[in-house]
Design a protein around this motif. Structure first.
Motif, PDB file in Angstrom:
ATOM      1  N   ALA A  68       0.835  -1.205   0.000  1.00 11.89           N
ATOM      2  CA  ALA A  68       0.000   0.000   0.000  1.00 11.89           C
ATOM      3  C   ALA A  68       0.871   1.256   0.000  1.00 11.89           C
ATOM      4  CB  ALA A  68      -0.891  -0.002   1.242  1.00 11.89           C
ATOM      5  N   PRO A  69       0.296   2.390  -0.435  1.00 12.60           N
ATOM      6  CA  PRO A  69       1.000   3.662  -0.310  1.00 12.60           C
ATOM      7  C   PRO A  69       1.386   3.927   1.151  1.00 12.60           C
ATOM      8  CG  PRO A  69      -0.904   3.913  -1.734  1.00 12.60           C
ATOM      9  CD  PRO A  69      -0.997   2.537  -1.104  1.00 12.60           C
ATOM     10  N   ARG A  90      10.378   9.488   8.622  1.00  9.95           N
ATOM     11  CA  ARG A  90       9.422   9.095   9.666  1.00  9.95           C
ATOM     12  C   ARG A  90       8.105   8.718   9.006  1.00  9.95           C
ATOM     13  NH1 ARG A  90      10.417  14.128  13.708  1.00  9.95           N
ATOM     14  NH2 ARG A  90      12.452  13.471  14.456  1.00  9.95           N
ATOM     15  N   GLY A  91       7.248   8.073   9.781  1.00  8.54           N
ATOM     16  CA  GLY A  91       5.911   7.734   9.293  1.00  8.54           C
ATOM     17  C   GLY A  91       5.659   6.251   9.356  1.00  8.54           C
ATOM     18  N   ASP A  92       5.177   5.687   8.251  1.00 11.97           N
ATOM     19  CA  ASP A  92       4.826   4.264   8.170  1.00 11.97           C
ATOM     20  C   ASP A  92       6.100   3.419   8.049  1.00 11.97           C
ATOM     21  OD1 ASP A  92       2.111   4.940   8.189  1.00 11.97           O
ATOM     22  OD2 ASP A  92       1.938   4.895   6.008  1.00 11.97           O
ATOM     23  N   LEU A  93       6.904   3.413   9.109  1.00 12.12           N
ATOM     24  CA  LEU A  93       8.222   2.776   9.031  1.00 12.12           C
ATOM     25  C   LEU A  93       8.169   1.249   8.954  1.00 12.12           C
ATOM     26  CD1 LEU A  93      10.383   5.048  11.342  1.00 12.12           C
ATOM     27  CD2 LEU A  93      10.101   5.109   8.860  1.00 12.12           C
ATOM     28  N   THR A  94       7.214   0.629   9.619  1.00 12.55           N
ATOM     29  CA  THR A  94       7.109  -0.827   9.524  1.00 12.55           C
ATOM     30  C   THR A  94       6.816  -1.229   8.080  1.00 12.55           C
ATOM     31  OG1 THR A  94       6.374  -1.005  11.816  1.00 12.55           O
ATOM     32  CG2 THR A  94       5.887  -2.871  10.366  1.00 12.55           C
ATOM     33  N   ALA A  95       5.884  -0.533   7.458  1.00 15.02           N
ATOM     34  CA  ALA A  95       5.548  -0.810   6.063  1.00 15.02           C
ATOM     35  C   ALA A  95       6.711  -0.450   5.137  1.00 15.02           C
ATOM     36  CB  ALA A  95       4.288  -0.038   5.665  1.00 15.02           C
ATOM     37  N   LEU A  96       7.438   0.620   5.446  1.00 22.38           N
ATOM     38  CA  LEU A  96       8.595   1.001   4.639  1.00 22.38           C
ATOM     39  C   LEU A  96       9.684  -0.067   4.709  1.00 22.38           C
ATOM     40  CD1 LEU A  96      10.138   2.972   2.848  1.00 22.38           C
ATOM     41  CD2 LEU A  96      10.803   4.221   4.918  1.00 22.38           C
ATOM     42  N   HIS A  97       9.946  -0.576   5.892  1.00 25.32           N
ATOM     43  CA  HIS A  97      10.943  -1.648   6.034  1.00 25.32           C
ATOM     44  C   HIS A  97      10.507  -2.901   5.268  1.00 25.32           C
ATOM     45  CE1 HIS A  97      14.099  -0.244   8.796  1.00 25.32           C
ATOM     46  NE2 HIS A  97      13.180   0.614   9.189  1.00 25.32           N
ATOM     47  N   ALA A  98       9.217  -3.216   5.314  1.00 24.76           N
ATOM     48  CA  ALA A  98       8.716  -4.379   4.575  1.00 24.76           C
ATOM     49  C   ALA A  98       8.877  -4.175   3.070  1.00 24.76           C
ATOM     50  CB  ALA A  98       7.252  -4.636   4.928  1.00 24.76           C
ATOM     51  N   LEU A  99       8.560  -2.979   2.590  1.00 25.33           N
ATOM     52  CA  LEU A  99       8.705  -2.663   1.168  1.00 25.33           C
ATOM     53  C   LEU A  99      10.169  -2.746   0.752  1.00 25.33           C
ATOM     54  CD1 LEU A  99       7.408  -1.645  -1.487  1.00 25.33           C
ATOM     55  CD2 LEU A  99       7.743   0.695  -0.613  1.00 25.33           C
ATOM     56  N   THR A 152       2.531  11.355   0.785  1.00 25.13           N
ATOM     57  CA  THR A 152       2.191   9.980   0.450  1.00 25.13           C
ATOM     58  C   THR A 152       3.136   9.464  -0.620  1.00 25.13           C
ATOM     59  OG1 THR A 152      -0.126  10.334   0.999  1.00 25.13           O
ATOM     60  CG2 THR A 152       0.375   8.433  -0.388  1.00 25.13           C
ATOM     61  N   ALA A 153       3.851   8.396  -0.290  1.00 25.46           N
ATOM     62  CA  ALA A 153       4.686   7.694  -1.273  1.00 25.46           C
ATOM     63  C   ALA A 153       3.775   6.659  -1.909  1.00 25.46           C
ATOM     64  CB  ALA A 153       5.876   7.040  -0.585  1.00 25.46           C
ATOM     65  N   ASP A 154       3.383   6.902  -3.153  1.00 22.02           N
ATOM     66  CA  ASP A 154       2.400   6.034  -3.796  1.00 22.02           C
ATOM     67  C   ASP A 154       2.944   5.287  -5.006  1.00 22.02           C
ATOM     68  OD1 ASP A 154       2.619   8.158  -5.548  1.00 22.02           O
ATOM     69  OD2 ASP A 154       0.477   8.646  -5.536  1.00 22.02           O
ATOM     70  N   THR A 174      14.615   7.772 -14.542  1.00 28.02           N
ATOM     71  CA  THR A 174      13.552   6.818 -14.231  1.00 28.02           C
ATOM     72  C   THR A 174      13.395   5.851 -15.397  1.00 28.02           C
ATOM     73  OG1 THR A 174      12.387   8.406 -12.822  1.00 28.02           O
ATOM     74  CG2 THR A 174      11.098   6.560 -13.664  1.00 28.02           C
ATOM     75  N   GLU A 175      13.589   4.566 -15.105  1.00 26.60           N
ATOM     76  CA  GLU A 175      13.412   3.511 -16.100  1.00 26.60           C
ATOM     77  C   GLU A 175      11.971   3.006 -16.106  1.00 26.60           C
ATOM     78  OE1 GLU A 175      15.751   2.210 -18.337  1.00 26.60           O
ATOM     79  OE2 GLU A 175      16.915   3.958 -17.706  1.00 26.60           O
ATOM     80  N   ALA A 176      11.334   2.970 -14.934  1.00 28.47           N
ATOM     81  CA  ALA A 176       9.957   2.495 -14.819  1.00 28.47           C
ATOM     82  C   ALA A 176       9.375   2.984 -13.500  1.00 28.47           C
ATOM     83  CB  ALA A 176       9.906   0.972 -14.895  1.00 28.47           C
ATOM     84  N   THR A 177       8.046   3.070 -13.447  1.00 31.01           N
ATOM     85  CA  THR A 177       7.320   3.496 -12.254  1.00 31.01           C
ATOM     86  C   THR A 177       6.248   2.455 -11.948  1.00 31.01           C
ATOM     87  OG1 THR A 177       7.687   5.806 -12.834  1.00 31.01           O
ATOM     88  CG2 THR A 177       5.942   5.364 -11.261  1.00 31.01           C
ATOM     89  N   TYR A 178       6.108   2.136 -10.648  1.00 34.02           N
ATOM     90  CA  TYR A 178       5.185   1.097 -10.199  1.00 34.02           C
ATOM     91  C   TYR A 178       4.287   1.652  -9.106  1.00 34.02           C
ATOM     92  CZ  TYR A 178       8.931  -1.385 -12.466  1.00 34.02           C
ATOM     93  OH  TYR A 178       9.890  -1.778 -13.367  1.00 34.02           O
ATOM     94  N   PRO A 179       2.978   1.861  -9.388  1.00 25.42           N
ATOM     95  CA  PRO A 179       2.065   2.345  -8.353  1.00 25.42           C
ATOM     96  C   PRO A 179       1.901   1.333  -7.228  1.00 25.42           C
ATOM     97  CG  PRO A 179       1.110   2.565 -10.553  1.00 25.42           C
ATOM     98  CD  PRO A 179       2.335   1.723 -10.695  1.00 25.42           C
TER      99      PRO A 179
END
Length: 188
Positions: A68-69, A90-99, A152-154, A174-179
């Motif tokens: 998710a974003p 800072r922010g959604d760090l658990t999700a950022l680490h998972a990503l 929002t990093a989307d 940028t070679e490619a972008t992935y939503p």
């Protein structure tokens, strides 16, 4: 082709950061610092080096669909050994680490532990350790209170690093972008 996956903060967040950096550029020793260009500032998720692009494209497409974003902000500052000055995330760090973990696994990354940050400058190897420590202390004092707006990093970007040559910063294409399209889940 040197490739990496990254998140790009929006222009408003980078403008806010640039304003906070202005006094830092006048610190003693700041002339021996190579500042990153604003258009090159990013939060690296994974560095792939000279990897084949096609497997990364397939992997990042699937990865983005599953994540998710994220709500993030830039905050504070510090330095890594070797002379890199940075601002934190800072922010959604658990999700950022998972990503980042999923992105790193695509390339079999064996890099050091993931520490989300945005690199701001590299210190000249000619700078004495004493001057570097003084600069770093002043830098941390001035940027320590910085707390940027939430954004929002989307999307994840696959970027290619183009060497800039002697004294010229690398450019990133940028070679490619992935939503990011996975289910929402926030950790604050």
């Amino acid at each position: 082709m040197r490739l990496f996956a990254a998140l790009l903060p929006p222009p408003e967040a980078l403008d806010e950061l640039a304003a906070a950096l202005r006094p830092l550029r006048r610190l003693p020793g700041a002339d021996d610092v190579r500042w990153t260009r604003p258009e090159g500032r990013h939060v690296t998720l994974a560095f792939y080096g000279d990897a084949e692009q096609e497997p990364l494209v397939r992997g990042l497409t699937a990865l983005a669909a599953a994540h998710a974003p994220l709500r993030l902000s830039l905050a504070g500052g510090g330095g890594f050994r070797g002379g890199t000055l940075w601002t934190g995330v800072r922010g959604d760090l658990t999700a950022l680490h998972a990503l980042a973990g999923a992105a790193r696994a695509l390339g079999g990354a064996t890099e050091h532990a993931y520490r989300p940050h945005l690199s701001l400058a590299r210190v000249s190897r000619r700078m004495s350790p004493r001057v570097y420590e003084e600069l770093l202390t002043s830098y941390e004092d001035l940027l320590g209170a910085f707390s940027g707006r939430t954004w929002t990093a989307d999307r994840v970007r696959l970027l290619r690093s183009v060497p800039g040559g002697h004294g010229i910063a690398n450019q990133y294409v940028t070679e490619a972008t992935y939503p990011l399209a996975g289910p929402a889940g926030r950790d604050g």
